[in-house]
Design an enzyme around this catalytic site. Structure first.
Site, PDB file in Angstrom:
ATOM      1  N   ASP A  58       0.891  -1.158   0.000  1.00  0.00           N
ATOM      2  CA  ASP A  58       0.000   0.000   0.000  1.00  0.00           C
ATOM      3  C   ASP A  58       0.932   1.210   0.000  1.00  0.00           C
ATOM      4  OD1 ASP A  58      -1.586   2.162   0.541  1.00  0.00           O
ATOM      5  OD2 ASP A  58      -2.639   1.258   2.238  1.00  0.00           O
ATOM      6  N   SER A 137      -0.596  13.765 -15.107  1.00  0.00           N
ATOM      7  CA  SER A 137      -1.808  13.680 -15.924  1.00  0.00           C
ATOM      8  C   SER A 137      -1.945  14.988 -16.692  1.00  0.00           C
ATOM      9  CB  SER A 137      -3.038  13.498 -15.027  1.00  0.00           C
ATOM     10  OG  SER A 137      -4.229  13.699 -15.769  1.00  0.00           O
ATOM     11  N   TYR A 150      -8.565  15.787  -7.929  1.00  0.00           N
ATOM     12  CA  TYR A 150      -7.650  14.875  -8.632  1.00  0.00           C
ATOM     13  C   TYR A 150      -6.665  15.701  -9.467  1.00  0.00           C
ATOM     14  CZ  TYR A 150      -5.950  11.595 -12.182  1.00  0.00           C
ATOM     15  OH  TYR A 150      -5.142  10.859 -13.023  1.00  0.00           O
ATOM     16  N   LYS A 154      -2.445  15.956  -9.194  1.00  0.00           N
ATOM     17  CA  LYS A 154      -1.503  15.761 -10.302  1.00  0.00           C
ATOM     18  C   LYS A 154      -0.693  17.041 -10.565  1.00  0.00           C
ATOM     19  CE  LYS A 154      -2.363  11.444 -11.039  1.00  0.00           C
ATOM     20  NZ  LYS A 154      -1.341  10.419 -10.771  1.00  0.00           N
TER      21      LYS A 154
HETATM   22  N1  NAD Z   1      -6.354   6.191 -16.960  1.00  0.00           N
HETATM   23  C1  NAD Z   1      -6.282   7.491 -17.212  1.00  0.00           C
HETATM   24  O1  NAD Z   1      -7.116   8.041 -17.934  1.00  0.00           O
HETATM   25  C2  NAD Z   1      -5.133   8.295 -16.654  1.00  0.00           C
HETATM   26  C3  NAD Z   1      -4.847   9.529 -17.250  1.00  0.00           C
HETATM   27  C4  NAD Z   1      -3.799  10.286 -16.739  1.00  0.00           C
HETATM   28  C5  NAD Z   1      -3.057   9.807 -15.669  1.00  0.00           C
HETATM   29  N2  NAD Z   1      -3.369   8.595 -15.105  1.00  0.00           N
HETATM   30  C6  NAD Z   1      -2.538   8.146 -13.985  1.00  0.00           C
HETATM   31  O2  NAD Z   1      -1.840   6.967 -14.352  1.00  0.00           O
HETATM   32  C7  NAD Z   1      -1.646   6.128 -13.226  1.00  0.00           C
HETATM   33  C8  NAD Z   1      -2.167   4.741 -13.521  1.00  0.00           C
HETATM   34  O3  NAD Z   1      -3.536   4.852 -13.870  1.00  0.00           O
HETATM   35  P1  NAD Z   1      -4.362   3.636 -14.478  1.00  0.00           P
HETATM   36  O4  NAD Z   1      -5.365   4.230 -15.393  1.00  0.00           O
HETATM   37  O5  NAD Z   1      -3.466   2.573 -14.961  1.00  0.00           O
HETATM   38  O6  NAD Z   1      -5.142   3.169 -13.150  1.00  0.00           O
HETATM   39  P2  NAD Z   1      -5.796   1.770 -12.777  1.00  0.00           P
HETATM   40  O7  NAD Z   1      -6.902   2.096 -11.845  1.00  0.00           O
HETATM   41  O8  NAD Z   1      -6.060   0.951 -13.975  1.00  0.00           O
HETATM   42  O9  NAD Z   1      -4.602   1.065 -11.956  1.00  0.00           O
HETATM   43  C9  NAD Z   1      -4.103   1.612 -10.773  1.00  0.00           C
HETATM   44  C10 NAD Z   1      -3.390   0.527 -10.004  1.00  0.00           C
HETATM   45  O10 NAD Z   1      -2.904   1.107  -8.783  1.00  0.00           O
HETATM   46  C11 NAD Z   1      -3.179   0.226  -7.729  1.00  0.00           C
HETATM   47  N3  NAD Z   1      -3.302   0.972  -6.472  1.00  0.00           N
HETATM   48  C12 NAD Z   1      -4.285   1.819  -6.106  1.00  0.00           C
HETATM   49  N4  NAD Z   1      -4.074   2.284  -4.867  1.00  0.00           N
HETATM   50  C13 NAD Z   1      -2.917   1.714  -4.447  1.00  0.00           C
HETATM   51  C14 NAD Z   1      -2.182   1.791  -3.238  1.00  0.00           C
HETATM   52  N5  NAD Z   1      -2.605   2.538  -2.193  1.00  0.00           N
HETATM   53  N6  NAD Z   1      -1.029   1.095  -3.143  1.00  0.00           N
HETATM   54  C15 NAD Z   1      -0.589   0.336  -4.166  1.00  0.00           C
HETATM   55  N7  NAD Z   1      -1.253   0.204  -5.328  1.00  0.00           N
HETATM   56  C16 NAD Z   1      -2.414   0.882  -5.454  1.00  0.00           C
HETATM   57  C17 NAD Z   1      -4.475  -0.466  -8.098  1.00  0.00           C
HETATM   58  O11 NAD Z   1      -4.646  -1.698  -7.401  1.00  0.00           O
HETATM   59  C18 NAD Z   1      -4.308  -0.644  -9.606  1.00  0.00           C
HETATM   60  O12 NAD Z   1      -3.683  -1.872  -9.909  1.00  0.00           O
HETATM   61  C19 NAD Z   1      -2.346   6.822 -12.052  1.00  0.00           C
HETATM   62  O13 NAD Z   1      -1.414   7.551 -11.310  1.00  0.00           O
HETATM   63  C20 NAD Z   1      -3.325   7.748 -12.754  1.00  0.00           C
HETATM   64  O14 NAD Z   1      -3.689   8.850 -11.958  1.00  0.00           O
HETATM   65  C21 NAD Z   1      -4.378   7.835 -15.581  1.00  0.00           C
END
Ligand code: NAD
Length: 247
Positions: A58, A137, A150, A154
């Site tokens: 975590d 992001s 959010y 970021k």
């Molecule tokens: N998907 C989008 O549209 C998007 C766009 C811009 C930025 N992001 C950023 O990219 C990153 C990944 O996003 P994603 O879309 O792959 O998300 P996702 O939800 O598909 O995956 C996130 C992963 O993080 C893990 N996680 C969550 N809380 C946690 C914790 N406390 N400790 C350890 N692991 C934890 C979850 O179990 C999951 O496997 C994030 O930082 C997100 O903010 C995503």
């Protein structure tokens, strides 16, 4: 092999961007720690990647982050690359309606986790240099409504990335960020306000000049470049991987 012999930790690697980053790094020769709070997903991804190991973590818990770093050093003999990818989004909502507990959770997972990782990773990397990549992001620089807190988290990632880069340059630790646009991962539903419709998706895509969402592979390729020696003079950059969304 662009990452031959390098030891890497990817947080949140159980799905989405992190899963692709873990695969891409391993394809280029890295030894990867798949770090995630979700045990089923983390174990599945690690089992799919030759030589990878799963570490339950975590990222909001400093002792668990320390154990994650220690696991990497014990298993792979060091730590060269850290990707702070784990993150959570808020459900699209008017900014005054977000619950305080959700605000705190967003900042704990998206921002405080990077503080904890720095505390435990920098002493290890200081000896021979390293690379840290944070997931920002496009919301940090071109925010969409309904995601204010959010977006703010970021924004902090963008600022701390630049500040870390400047402060850690003498230790040969490069710090960069990747700023993806919206992507079809588990987060999409919340960004769409809980209702996934073709109209909702098209509205998001219509704001992206190259005409599609960011794919996890786009993010993985950008992270690979930033992690590799090809980027050895690149630090403090927050690279948009967004099809032109931020223009
Ligand atoms: N998907 C989008 O549209 C998007 C766009 C811009 C930025 N992001 C950023 O990219 C990153 C990944 O996003 P994603 O879309 O792959 O998300 P996702 O939800 O598909 O995956 C996130 C992963 O993080 C893990 N996680 C969550 N809380 C946690 C914790 N406390 N400790 C350890 N692991 C934890 C979850 O179990 C999951 O496997 C994030 O930082 C997100 O903010 C995503």
């Amino acid at each position: 092999m662009r990452l031959a012999g390098k030891a890497a930790i990817v947080t949140g690697a159980g799905t989405g961007f992190g899963e692709q980053i873990a695969h891409r790094f391993a394809e280029e020769g890295a030894m990867v720690v798949v770090a995630d709070i979700n045990e089923d997903n983390g174990k599945r991804v690690a089992a799919d990647i030759e030589g990878a190991i799963y570490c339950k973590v975590d990222v909001t818990n400093t002792l668990q982050v320390r154990a994650m770093v220690q696991t990497c050093v014990a298993e792979f003999g060091g730590l060269d690359i850290l990707v702070n990818n784990a993150g959570i989004v808020q459900k699209k909502t008017p900014l005054q309606d977000l619950l305080e507990e959700d605000f705190d959770k967003i900042f704990a997972v998206n921002v405080k986790s990077i503080f904890f990782s720095a505390v435990h990773v920098i002493p290890v990397m200081k000896k021979k240099g390293g690379v840290i990549i944070n997931l920002g992001s496009t919301g940090a620089v071109r925010p969409r409504p309904g995601l204010t807190w959010y977006n703010a988290s970021k924004g902090a990632v963008v600022t701390l990335t630049k500040s870390m880069a400047v402060e850690l340059a003498d230790d040969n630790i490069r710090v960069n960020a990747v700023n993806p646009a919206i992507s079809d991962t588990a987060m999409l539903l919340d960004v769409l306000g809980g209702e996934d419709t073709p109209e909702g998706r098209n509205k998001l895509i219509s704001t992206i000049p190259l005409g599609r969402m960011t794919a996890p592979k786009d993010v993985a390729n950008a992270a690979l470049y930033l992690a590799s020696d090809e980027a050895k003079f690149i630090t403090g950059v927050c690279m948009e991987v967004d099809g032109g969304r931020c223009i």
